[in-house]
Design a protein around this motif. Structure first.
Motif, PDB file in Angstrom:
ATOM      1  N   UNK A  40      15.729 -13.756   2.467  1.00 39.21           N
ATOM      2  CA  UNK A  40      14.328 -14.078   2.205  1.00 39.21           C
ATOM      3  C   UNK A  40      13.423 -12.926   2.626  1.00 39.21           C
ATOM      4  N   UNK A  41      13.728 -12.338   3.771  1.00 40.94           N
ATOM      5  CA  UNK A  41      12.922 -11.219   4.252  1.00 40.94           C
ATOM      6  C   UNK A  41      13.027 -10.033   3.293  1.00 40.94           C
ATOM      7  N   UNK A  42      14.229  -9.798   2.771  1.00 35.74           N
ATOM      8  CA  UNK A  42      14.428  -8.687   1.850  1.00 35.74           C
ATOM      9  C   UNK A  42      13.657  -8.913   0.550  1.00 35.74           C
ATOM     10  N   UNK A  43      13.634 -10.130   0.073  1.00 35.77           N
ATOM     11  CA  UNK A  43      12.870 -10.446  -1.136  1.00 35.77           C
ATOM     12  C   UNK A  43      11.390 -10.165  -0.921  1.00 35.77           C
ATOM     13  N   UNK A  44      10.891 -10.511   0.263  1.00 32.09           N
ATOM     14  CA  UNK A  44       9.481 -10.276   0.583  1.00 32.09           C
ATOM     15  C   UNK A  44       9.180  -8.785   0.620  1.00 32.09           C
ATOM     16  N   UNK A  45      10.072  -8.019   1.268  1.00 33.02           N
ATOM     17  CA  UNK A  45       9.854  -6.573   1.361  1.00 33.02           C
ATOM     18  C   UNK A  45       9.942  -5.927  -0.012  1.00 33.02           C
ATOM     19  N   UNK A  46      10.889  -6.352  -0.822  1.00 34.55           N
ATOM     20  CA  UNK A  46      11.009  -5.806  -2.179  1.00 34.55           C
ATOM     21  C   UNK A  46       9.713  -5.997  -2.971  1.00 34.55           C
ATOM     22  N   UNK A  47       9.155  -7.176  -2.863  1.00 38.64           N
ATOM     23  CA  UNK A  47       7.919  -7.470  -3.593  1.00 38.64           C
ATOM     24  C   UNK A  47       6.789  -6.566  -3.106  1.00 38.64           C
ATOM     25  N   UNK A  48       6.704  -6.354  -1.802  1.00 39.89           N
ATOM     26  CA  UNK A  48       5.653  -5.513  -1.244  1.00 39.89           C
ATOM     27  C   UNK A  48       5.837  -4.051  -1.678  1.00 39.89           C
ATOM     28  N   UNK A  49       7.068  -3.546  -1.639  1.00 40.94           N
ATOM     29  CA  UNK A  49       7.320  -2.167  -2.068  1.00 40.94           C
ATOM     30  C   UNK A  49       6.934  -1.978  -3.531  1.00 40.94           C
ATOM     31  N   UNK A  50       7.198  -2.989  -4.354  1.00 43.00           N
ATOM     32  CA  UNK A  50       6.815  -2.896  -5.760  1.00 43.00           C
ATOM     33  C   UNK A  50       5.294  -2.900  -5.895  1.00 43.00           C
TER      34      UNK A  50
END
Length: 562
Positions: A44-54
């Motif tokens: 879940x944390x990785x999904x959140x970070x991915x969205x922010x990086x995008x």
């Protein structure tokens, strides 16, 4: 270092010119909170970070779409870094280890920065891009505004700890009168872009952030001096110096040479195809250093022969009949290429880097040389190939035989370790030319890590010990009748350019924006005068004394351009 906190600050002048205006501080980046909760759901944390990086990447792309020609590629490069798969993998690993989301981003970026810093030169300049991506991502993860330059309602002087390339690239000389940072260096994006934009800039001005917002400051980007609340007389002196500088640069065109006609080729340092396109449009005599590392970094596999050939062909074609000096891959244990990792070393700067790696991974070097040869034969360009980190005659012979076997016309070496300078005559017996990498040469001469800010006093390029080592290298070149150039940052300093020519250097390579000033000071002095400047600088006991000694006997034009 600050001198008088109430009135004057001193830093490193990286973009000549003068400015007077109110001080504005760049909005600082938020820091990962000390009490951040650890990650318990890594997916879940990785999904959140991915969205922010995008989101960060998209934001930079949107700004790039509206930016001018010089800013567009820089903003696009930041977007690419936000989407970099290697960085993403590093963040995912940190999350898996239990770090909180912002700490995971910071830790992964820190690892990437360490890799880029170890590369030095062009790649070290990418560190600020990475840190900008980190700061924007951390801000978004915390729900805070992204850091950056505030809207400038009136023309102002910007001050920051450091300035991200994405911010510098969007500035204009109309609203940004000057730039002052506490960090950064002569090769930073802030320095390079400020010079391109014609914005005076000073870096390493420690303490400048203590000056209240709105205070009037005057800065001299040539000498690196900032005056707080300047008097009318001080402002008038700055204006007069600006007038003299503009008048001096107005007539600087044509090839580089001294007042008595001694030729000194003025060349550009480049690192990418885009750099090549921009530099080729400038009045430079070619390329003195084409860093090829950008093709190899952050890849799981080596770039193919075809890919490298296409890139080199494009670069050579951009310069037509003008020379292009190519440095083969400068990587090693301190630069962890995934496809050529020789394992950890206790002191990577003294380890298997540069040609030492090439002699172990001959497949990597041979493919690059084959690509360079193919591009040369396709274009007929004036191509000259040199190896980094050559320390002995045996290494020079080994490299030269490989280059010549492929039909490449000229082979050379980088002189960036003292052994090569001391034994330059023997090394130059086997090759056609040499180029002094003054940044590394100084680091090894002074035993001072050039990325460690606390040792900056040992890394001033006016240091007489460095000039002595350069003199030894040039003596070998003179004896063997072989040209020696400079492709380190010292070559772009107008005062040092005079000294280097006096020592025997025959070409100077630098950021294209610095060529006009160097051309102007060379044209104002004879070769014999340059030799006198070199003797005076070598006779000094410190870098500061060396610089003052040259300024005291040079044409006054130097003081306006340095």
């Amino acid at each position: 270092m600050t001198t008088d906190l109430a009135h004057t600050f001193h830093g490193i002048g990286v973009s000549a010119g003068t400015a007077v205006g109110p001080l504005v501080l760049v909005r600082p980046a938020p820091q990962p909170p000390a009490d951040e909760a650890p990650t318990t759901d890594a997916a879940a944390a990785w999904a959140k970070v991915q969205a922010v990086l995008e989101e960060v990447a998209a934001g930079l792309e949107a700004r790039a779409a509206a930016a001018d020609a010089h800013a567009k590629p820089i903003l696009e490069a930041g977007a690419m870094m936000a989407r970099d798969p290697g960085l993403a993998a590093g963040i995912e690993t940190q999350l898996g280890a239990g770090l909180g989301v912002t700490h995971a981003v910071a830790a992964a970026v820190a690892e990437y920065c360490a890799m880029f810093e170890s590369l030095g030169g062009y790649m070290a300049e990418r560190v600020t891009d990475l840190q900008d991506v980190r700061d924007r991502a951390v801000a978004r993860l915390l729900g805070e505004p992204e850091p950056g330059v505030p809207a400038l309602s009136v023309p102002s002087v910007l001050a920051a700890h450091d300035l991200a390339p994405a911010e510098t690239a969007t500035l204009t000389a109309d609203t940004c009168l000057g730039i002052i940072t506490e960090a950064g260096g002569p090769t930073s994006h802030t320095a390079i872009l400020a010079a391109q934009l014609g914005i005076p800039a000073v870096v390493q001005a420690v303490g400048i952030l203590s000056v209240p917002v709105g205070t009037t400051v005057a800065l001299d980007g040539g000498v690196g001096e900032i005056t707080v609340d300047p008097t009318a007389e001080e402002v008038a002196l700055l204006a007069e110096r600006k007038r003299r500088r503009e008048a001096a640069l107005a007539g600087g065109t044509g090839k580089g040479c001294t007042k008595d006609g001694y030729p000194v080729a003025l060349l550009a340092n480049i690192g990418t195809v885009e750099d090549a396109r921009r530099a080729a449009a400038q009045p430079v005599e070619g390329v003195g250093l084409f860093r090829t590392e950008f093709l190899f970094l952050d890849r799981d596999t080596m770039p193919t022969l075809e890919e490298q050939t296409a890139t080199y062909t494009e670069v050579f074609s951009a310069f037509g009949e003008r020379r292009v000096v190519v440095r083969t891959l400068d990587a090693g244990a301190d630069k962890p290429l995934k496809f050529a990792d020789l394992g950890p070393e206790e002191n990577p700067a003294l380890g298997r880097r540069g040609l030492r790696l090439g002699m172990i991974r001959t497949d990597v070097l041979d493919t690059q040389l084959q690509a360079l040869a193919a591009a040369y034969h396709a274009t007929g360009a004036d191509v000259r190939v040199m190896a980094p980190m050559v320390a002995t005659q045996a290494e020079a012979v080994w490299f030269a035989e490989r280059v010549r076997a492929l039909g490449l016309p000229k082979v050379g070496v980088m002189i960036e370790v003292p052994s090569a300078a001391i034994r330059s005559r023997g090394i130059l017996y086997h090759v056609d030319f040499a180029s002094l990498g003054t940044n590394d040469l100084q680091q090894y001469t002074m035993a001072a890590d050039r990325m460690q800010g606390e040792l900056a006093s040992l890394l001033d390029p006016w240091e007489p010990a460095l000039l002595d080592v350069i003199a030894m290298a040039c003596e070998g070149g003179h004896t063997m009748g072989k040209p020696i150039g400079v492709c380190g940052e010292a070559g772009g300093n107008p005062g040092l350019a005079l000294v280097l020519v006096g020592l025997g250097v025959t070409s100077l390579s630098m950021a294209p924006s610095k060529v006009a000033a160097v051309r102007t000071v060379l044209a104002a002095h004879t070769r014999e005068q340059c030799q006198q400047f070199a003797a005076a600088a070598r006779a000094a006991t410190s870098a500061g004394e060396a610089k003052r000694a040259v300024l005291a006997i040079a044409d006054p034009i130097l003081a306006d351009l340095i």
